[in-house]
Enzyme design. Structure first.
Site, short mmCIF file in Angstrom:
data_model
loop_
_atom_site.label_atom_id
_atom_site.label_comp_id
_atom_site.label_asym_id
_atom_site.label_seq_id
_atom_site.Cartn_x
_atom_site.Cartn_y
_atom_site.Cartn_z
N SER A 309 0.82 -1.13 0.12
CA SER A 309 0.03 0.05 -0.04
C SER A 309 0.88 1.15 -0.01
O SER A 309 1.51 1.62 -1.06
CB SER A 309 -1.11 -0.20 0.87
OG SER A 309 -1.86 0.69 1.13
N LYS A 334 -0.51 -4.02 -3.34
CA LYS A 334 -2.08 -3.38 -2.83
C LYS A 334 -2.26 -2.35 -3.49
O LYS A 334 -1.52 -1.27 -3.23
CB LYS A 334 -1.94 -3.36 -1.32
CG LYS A 334 -3.04 -2.42 -0.82
CD LYS A 334 -4.49 -2.98 -1.02
CE LYS A 334 -5.50 -2.35 -0.33
NZ LYS A 334 -5.74 -0.86 -0.70
N GLN A 338 -10.12 2.75 -0.71
CA GLN A 338 -11.50 2.50 -0.10
C GLN A 338 -12.04 3.77 0.14
O GLN A 338 -11.46 4.65 0.92
CB GLN A 338 -11.28 1.50 1.06
CG GLN A 338 -11.07 -0.09 0.59
CD GLN A 338 -9.90 -0.21 0.07
OE1 GLN A 338 -8.80 0.33 0.62
NE2 GLN A 338 -9.71 -1.08 -1.13
#
Length: 484
Positions: A309, A334, A338
């Site tokens: 991420s 990743k 969201q």
């Protein structure tokens, strides 16, 4: 930055979900935001109808009535409705899109502003199983030997199969000092039990040191609110000491706040160049452009499969926009963002849904692919040794994964076992005896619980010795070559 849509502006407030061993750590949009009008996506594009057709509504209502009136056992209305919502989100087959009931949502909100206790590992739900994305460096999970891609099958005898991610992590979490007996499955091996003593999650996210008086090293363990400031302060301290090259270590860093990453990258990425991009479902992109400058020294970034991420955003930006060299192993992969919807549900529950993807400065999407290093370096084989199950005493003529892990540890500690294929032969017996003699144990060549624990403690100490870190050595060597 703002995400533009037709009569819609969403402030991208990316926050760290401090949910280690509690949920998925993701780049998430929270507060203030709006939902699109019916028939619009969040970026203003057209979607399908925003409500059920009469036939769809009838089908759902009929199913609910059949459950309430005809099912063999009485049911809990709230549980059935929550199950329906979870089922819809589950059909998306996206481990980062989840539903939280009121209790879980409240705990989620508390996590945004609190320090939590647990085992210290980020997990996701993939194909119905709880998978470790990355243990946090220095956390109880890290110290106990939990590794990226481990599958947690049960906690204290309670199986996790069939549970939602939120339900599973509530079993993994716990108060400081309590034990979590995890049954863990690792690729190519039988399940093992790893006991983790829960503790406070480490909050020291930035560590630095000067190596050989020339190369500065900054380790980033996660990206939280104060990480950017601490990073800048420690970077300046290294520069004031005459640093000529920099190594940034984001191995086993599961990510966090995009805002922190951007602040940390601006001094390295030339003004006007993109640091990161986001893309919506319609392919519309927006860039976050650097307002900073560059540094006069070379940079290397240490990565591995636990770098996820926000760590990947940093690695990708430094590689593509600042000319940094990546050293180590391929990252986790990743690449989604969201958004959290709580006000819309109106009862305190929460939906966290994937709404965008992020891309590197050059527009590369690393999701499920990761970022490959420029200089590939694997750690010594004993870094991959698993804790032994300790269910039985290991001895001559035995065969299995425990013996294989024993041999990897012995070899790494300088006691050659003759083989590392999992067969306990004569040379392995002699290696065990030598180890036992050197550590004040009964030198019988058999590995009981005491010998196994002593071996594991010794190999953990060896792994934490910087002299054993081949990836760090390679990065430092690369930087010394690059120093002008």
């Amino acid at each position: 930055m703002f995400w533009k849509g037709r009569n819609l502006y969403i402030l991208l407030a990316f926050v760290l979900l401090a949910m280690f061993a509690s949920s998925i750590l993701t780049l998430t949009i929270v507060g203030p935001y709006s939902l699109a009008e019916p028939g619009q996506s969040v970026s203003g594009g057209k979607t399908g109808t925003g409500s059920f057709t009469p036939q769809e509504l009838k089908k759902l209502t009929t199913t609910y009535e059949l459950i309430q009136n005809q099912y063999l056992h009485e049911t809990d209305r709230t549980k059935v409705i929550n199950g329906a919502i979870s089922g819809m989100l589950g059909s998306l087959e996206d481990p980062y899109t989840t539903y939280m009931d009121q209790k879980e949502a409240q705990q989620f909100n508390d996590m945004l502003n609190s320090t939590f206790q647990g085992i210290g590992a980020e997990v996701s739900l993939e194909e119905g199983r709880v998978k470790v994305v990355s243990p946090i460096k220095g956390s109880p999970a890290d110290k106990a030997g939990i590794r990226t891609n481990d599958i947690i099958l049960s906690v204290n005898g309670e199986k996790l199969d069939g549970l939602s991610l939120s339900e599973a992590v509530m079993k993994i979490r716990g108060t400081k000092g309590s034990q979590a007996k995890l049954q863990v499955m690792r690729a190519g091996a039988e399940p093992i039990e790893i006991v983790v003593v829960r503790d406070d999650i480490p909050i020291e996210t930035v560590l630095s040191e000067m190596i050989d008086g020339q190369v500065g090293k900054i380790e980033i363990r996660e990206f939280v609110q104060n990480t950017a400031k601490n990073f800048k302060d420690q970077l300046k301290a290294l520069e004031d000491q005459g640093m000529k090259a920099l190594v940034i270590d984001v191995r086993n860093d599961p990510g966090g706040m995009l805002q922190a990453v951007v602040e940390m990258l601006e001094p390295f990425v030339p003004k006007g160049k993109p640091i990161v991009q986001v893309e919506d479902r319609n392919g519309q992109r927006e860039q976050t452009v650097s307002k900073g400058s560059t540094k006069p020294y070379p940079i290397a970034v240490l990565i591995n499969n636990g770098s996820a991420s926000a760590s990947e955003i940093m690695a990708g930006a430094l590689q593509e926009a600042a000319g940094a060299k990546l050293v180590g192993e391929k990252t986790y992969g990743k690449g989604t963002v969201q958004v959290t919807y709580q006000q819309e549900l109106g009862d305190g529950s929460n939906i966290k849904m994937t709404v965008m993807k992020w891309l590197t400065p050059n527009g590369n999407w690393v999701h499920q692919k990761g970022i490959a290093p420029d200089v590939a370096v694997e750690q010594p084989p004993y870094y991959k040794a698993s804790p032994m199950s300790k269910k039985t005493t290991l001895k001559y003529d035995m065969l299995g994964d425990d013996v294989k892990n024993l041999q990897l540890m012995l070899d790494g500690l300088g006691f050659p076992p003759g083989r590392t294929d999992g067969y306990f032969g004569d040379k392995t017996t002699q290696a065990v005896k030598s180890f036992q003699s050197q550590h004040g144990l009964t030198a019988n060549g058999e590995v009981d619980v005491k010998t196994a624990q002593t071996l594991e403690d010794a190999i953990t100490k060896q792994i934490r010795n910087p002299e054993s870190d081949l990836q760090l050595k390679a990065a430092v060597d690369e930087m010394k070559k690059a120093i002008k």
